[in-house]
Scaffold this motif. Sequence first.
Motif, PDB file in Angstrom:
ATOM      1  N   ALA A 147      -1.118  -9.643  -8.270  1.00 54.96           N
ATOM      2  CA  ALA A 147      -2.552  -9.588  -8.577  1.00 54.96           C
ATOM      3  C   ALA A 147      -2.812  -8.653  -9.754  1.00 54.96           C
ATOM      4  N   ALA A 148      -2.135  -7.507  -9.760  1.00 53.14           N
ATOM      5  CA  ALA A 148      -2.324  -6.542 -10.850  1.00 53.14           C
ATOM      6  C   ALA A 148      -1.911  -7.147 -12.188  1.00 53.14           C
ATOM      7  N   ARG A 149      -0.822  -7.880 -12.195  1.00 53.75           N
ATOM      8  CA  ARG A 149      -0.360  -8.503 -13.443  1.00 53.75           C
ATOM      9  C   ARG A 149      -1.326  -9.585 -13.917  1.00 53.75           C
ATOM     10  N   CYS A 150      -2.047 -10.171 -12.968  1.00 47.74           N
ATOM     11  CA  CYS A 150      -3.061 -11.168 -13.329  1.00 47.74           C
ATOM     12  C   CYS A 150      -4.408 -10.514 -13.637  1.00 47.74           C
ATOM     13  N   ARG A 151      -4.433  -9.170 -13.609  1.00 51.74           N
ATOM     14  CA  ARG A 151      -5.659  -8.391 -13.843  1.00 51.74           C
ATOM     15  C   ARG A 151      -6.755  -8.755 -12.829  1.00 51.74           C
ATOM     16  N   ILE A 152      -6.322  -8.959 -11.599  1.00 49.69           N
ATOM     17  CA  ILE A 152      -7.253  -9.240 -10.498  1.00 49.69           C
ATOM     18  C   ILE A 152      -7.133  -8.105  -9.500  1.00 49.69           C
ATOM     19  N   ARG A 153      -8.244  -7.452  -9.221  1.00 51.65           N
ATOM     20  CA  ARG A 153      -8.209  -6.307  -8.325  1.00 51.65           C
ATOM     21  C   ARG A 153      -8.501  -6.747  -6.891  1.00 51.65           C
ATOM     22  N   LEU A 154      -7.621  -6.379  -5.968  1.00 57.06           N
ATOM     23  CA  LEU A 154      -7.792  -6.693  -4.551  1.00 57.06           C
ATOM     24  C   LEU A 154      -7.789  -5.401  -3.742  1.00 57.06           C
ATOM     25  N   ASP A 155      -8.725  -5.285  -2.797  1.00 50.83           N
ATOM     26  CA  ASP A 155      -8.628  -4.140  -1.896  1.00 50.83           C
ATOM     27  C   ASP A 155      -7.612  -4.480  -0.803  1.00 50.83           C
ATOM     28  N   ARG A 156      -7.372  -3.522   0.089  1.00 49.28           N
ATOM     29  CA  ARG A 156      -6.316  -3.692   1.083  1.00 49.28           C
ATOM     30  C   ARG A 156      -6.520  -4.947   1.933  1.00 49.28           C
ATOM     31  N   ASN A 157      -7.751  -5.201   2.326  1.00 48.49           N
ATOM     32  CA  ASN A 157      -8.010  -6.337   3.205  1.00 48.49           C
ATOM     33  C   ASN A 157      -7.961  -7.662   2.466  1.00 48.49           C
ATOM     34  N   GLU A 158      -8.471  -7.688   1.238  1.00 52.61           N
ATOM     35  CA  GLU A 158      -8.342  -8.904   0.431  1.00 52.61           C
ATOM     36  C   GLU A 158      -6.867  -9.210   0.185  1.00 52.61           C
ATOM     37  N   LEU A 159      -6.084  -8.163   0.030  1.00 54.20           N
ATOM     38  CA  LEU A 159      -4.652  -8.329  -0.196  1.00 54.20           C
ATOM     39  C   LEU A 159      -3.996  -9.037   0.985  1.00 54.20           C
TER      40      LEU A 159
ATOM     41  N   GLU B 271      10.936  -8.462   3.464  1.00 51.56           N
ATOM     42  CA  GLU B 271      10.367  -8.225   4.787  1.00 51.56           C
ATOM     43  C   GLU B 271       8.841  -8.192   4.739  1.00 51.56           C
ATOM     44  N   ARG B 272       8.277  -7.527   3.704  1.00 49.37           N
ATOM     45  CA  ARG B 272       6.821  -7.410   3.594  1.00 49.37           C
ATOM     46  C   ARG B 272       6.394  -7.900   2.211  1.00 49.37           C
ATOM     47  N   LYS B 273       5.769  -9.060   2.198  1.00 48.85           N
ATOM     48  CA  LYS B 273       5.414  -9.655   0.908  1.00 48.85           C
ATOM     49  C   LYS B 273       4.152  -9.056   0.303  1.00 48.85           C
ATOM     50  N   VAL B 274       3.407  -8.236   1.085  1.00 48.61           N
ATOM     51  CA  VAL B 274       2.127  -7.707   0.625  1.00 48.61           C
ATOM     52  C   VAL B 274       2.272  -6.916  -0.676  1.00 48.61           C
ATOM     53  N   GLN B 275       3.323  -6.108  -0.759  1.00 53.51           N
ATOM     54  CA  GLN B 275       3.494  -5.271  -1.958  1.00 53.51           C
ATOM     55  C   GLN B 275       3.702  -6.125  -3.206  1.00 53.51           C
ATOM     56  N   LEU B 276       4.474  -7.196  -3.054  1.00 55.14           N
ATOM     57  CA  LEU B 276       4.716  -8.058  -4.211  1.00 55.14           C
ATOM     58  C   LEU B 276       3.463  -8.855  -4.562  1.00 55.14           C
TER      59      LEU B 276
ATOM     60  N   LYS C 299       9.361 -13.273  -7.624  1.00 52.72           N
ATOM     61  CA  LYS C 299      10.448 -13.464  -6.651  1.00 52.72           C
ATOM     62  C   LYS C 299      11.687 -14.027  -7.346  1.00 52.72           C
ATOM     63  N   ARG C 300      11.481 -14.996  -8.206  1.00 55.30           N
ATOM     64  CA  ARG C 300      12.623 -15.569  -8.933  1.00 55.30           C
ATOM     65  C   ARG C 300      13.281 -14.520  -9.822  1.00 55.30           C
ATOM     66  N   ASP C 301      12.455 -13.739 -10.510  1.00 57.48           N
ATOM     67  CA  ASP C 301      12.998 -12.720 -11.411  1.00 57.48           C
ATOM     68  C   ASP C 301      13.831 -11.687 -10.661  1.00 57.48           C
ATOM     69  N   ARG C 302      13.465 -11.385  -9.439  1.00 59.17           N
ATOM     70  CA  ARG C 302      14.123 -10.311  -8.677  1.00 59.17           C
ATOM     71  C   ARG C 302      15.089 -10.824  -7.621  1.00 59.17           C
ATOM     72  N   SER C 303      15.276 -12.126  -7.588  1.00 57.78           N
ATOM     73  CA  SER C 303      16.219 -12.738  -6.645  1.00 57.78           C
ATOM     74  C   SER C 303      15.939 -12.338  -5.202  1.00 57.78           C
ATOM     75  N   VAL C 304      14.679 -12.498  -4.799  1.00 63.00           N
ATOM     76  CA  VAL C 304      14.309 -12.250  -3.409  1.00 63.00           C
ATOM     77  C   VAL C 304      13.608 -13.499  -2.877  1.00 63.00           C
ATOM     78  N   ILE C 305      13.627 -13.653  -1.564  1.00 64.88           N
ATOM     79  CA  ILE C 305      12.948 -14.768  -0.920  1.00 64.88           C
ATOM     80  C   ILE C 305      12.099 -14.239   0.232  1.00 64.88           C
ATOM     81  N   ASP C 306      11.083 -15.009   0.619  1.00 66.49           N
ATOM     82  CA  ASP C 306      10.268 -14.616   1.769  1.00 66.49           C
ATOM     83  C   ASP C 306      10.575 -15.548   2.945  1.00 66.49           C
TER      84      ASP C 306
END
Length: 733
Positions: free
Chosen positions: A145-157, A135-140, A206-213
């Motif tokens: 981004a965190a796994r890529c070691r890239i920091r995003l603030d809420r708006n960049e996210l 339902e909300r892809k923002v969290q994923l 998404k593939r690892d967790r079997s979810v789709i957007d």
Amino acid sequence: MTAATHSSLFPQDSEGSQFVAPPRDADAVLAGLDPEQREVATALHGPVCVLAGAGTGKTRAITHRIAYGVRAGILQPASVLAVTFTNRAAGEMRGRLRQLGAGGVQARTFHSAALRQLQYFWPKVVGGEVPRLLERKVQLVAESAARCRIRLDRNELRDVTSEIEWAKVTQTVPADYPAAVAKSLRDAPRDPAEIGQIYAMYEQLKRDRSVIDFEDVLLLTVGILQDRHDIADQIRSQYQHFVVDEYQDVSPLQQRLLELWMGDRENLCVVGDASQTIYSFTGATPDHLLNFRTRHPGATMVKLVRDYRSTPQVVHLANGLLNQAKGRAAEHRLELISQREAGPEPVYTEYADEPAEAEGTARRIRDLIAAGVPAGEIAVLYRINAQSEVYEQALADAGVPYQLRGAERFFERQEVREAGAALRGAARFGGNDSLLDDVVDLPSQVRAVLSTKGWTTEPPTGSGAVRDRWESLAALVRLAEDFVRAKPEATLGDLVAELDERAAAQHAPTVQGVTLASLHAAKGLEWDAVFLVGLTEGMMPITYAKTDEQVEEERRLLYVGVTRARLHISLSWALSRAPGGRASRRPTRFLSGLRPGSSAPGTRGAGAAAGGAAERGGRRKRRGPVLCRVCGTTLTDAGEMKLMRCEGCPSDMDEGLYERLREWRSDQAKQLGQPAYCVFTDKTLMAIAESVPGDDGELSRISGVGGRKLERFGADVLAICAGEELVGEDEES
């Protein structure tokens, strides 16, 4: 707010309205249609392309087309699939079809139709149930981004999430994203290579967790129909006739899905208007509409140009805007012809500054309401949501109810609440904050605090959430600058108190009132009266519209705004941001040759120069330089201009009168339930106490005493200045 089909010339047959008996037979379905609408309704075979201008009854035409085919026995209800872009539009279409006796027709959004098919065929193609819908892809995206070691603030996210959505609807894979951004001249919110990394990780998770957007719903349906011809044939045997509304907003992915639904058949009717393409940043493109005849050489082409919504005056302005347009969409523009009686001329107003523009707009709205126009039939439309605050304040001061559409109230926005908390903390503990060690004046303190929340001296490039956040914070910086001009000794604590007062004054219960909305959020709606505000270069077109095509989309956005109006249309701009500021702004280029006194693009004339003569039509004339009444120096500071003297020149203020005015203001504010500054600011009271006006004319010449406040408070102020005692309401009774 009302649906865009509302007109006294059309029956009110939208979903949820009063029941209208179905037509007796197929011929009765055609009754009341104009010749072009009738041509659409009776063109039931082969490809049909309907170019429909704003307010021309396109939804009416296509729903009557479907209903006529069903009632005549030419179309089977279950064999028709009508698709559009919003649940509201799909619901309206279903309601109209039911009332026309064609209730079995499927009317859905692209996503809704694809999801039903995916859920039905997934067990057969893959086995088991369809993967869970995210339902909300923002969290994923945040985790990616965190796994890529890239920091995003809420708006960049939020912006990176939007970029991923754009990439998917344009069928761009992660590895190709940087090249696609460069090719499209798109302003990415982060380094495209970084976004490409985040996008790739997002797809992996998404593939690892079997979810789709939601984009996967379309992509997977396309994949199944491409790979499984038996399933494609099954869908094509069920749906044999397709109708697509708002075809100018189709993305490449949606177009591909439509082609797979149809196969090699051509029973397709599309409806659109290239001049209303305003969502290209989401992947929408009018190319499919403009190329329709090339792809379908034998297509029936029908143009709907009879405008049932707007008066000839509004339509003339709308046509004038498009007559100056350039590019491919402009080559296919429609010249609208109003079917309504004549109405008032468009009103063009130039104001000295933004607060004056907001106050003038609120004053005109109050007059319209007094003249019988319902508040719910009035809208104030602006380019970006950050512009709403000054209009929220002006309408609240004028006692006019309002509601925001498509945005939170200014003081309820997340970034504004966070900024308020940071300023409150700095005001309380600033002495121990190293951030404030090297700054002395109030605006610098505010800039220093807000720099920790995302404010920078230069705005970010591009649009989206990061830009919206910056605009909100920039509005707070400007407020601090204006506040200290009016109150030079103000502290950070004083500013926080001012912000709290403003926020409290706007926490009113939700009511049916004047709509405040961005131009994008207004698409598909209409009102009796529309105020288009802030129409200056840099805002319309917006600063980050760099290419010719981006500028032309800004023109189309203004066109959409104009065509929302049925009767009254008002266009305004301010020459400076704050009172006393340098009048350096120019009205938007899109109005050149249209507003009185201006010259068409490419010509020279009295109104063509920046800051040329204003069109006021009875409004206040532009003031000349304000001179100090003591030494004669030209004043530029807003506070000094209000006092009409230099700060250092001797004051002859009557201290006793000033205190009586302050006491009276306090009583008025309590009665009105508003902050004291909503009555008069301290500087205005000082100016009154210094000049001691003896009549309405003298009082009205004091900056800060506009027509509305003169009418509301003038008698009391003049009585106090004359030394008279005011009679309280209890004594009068």
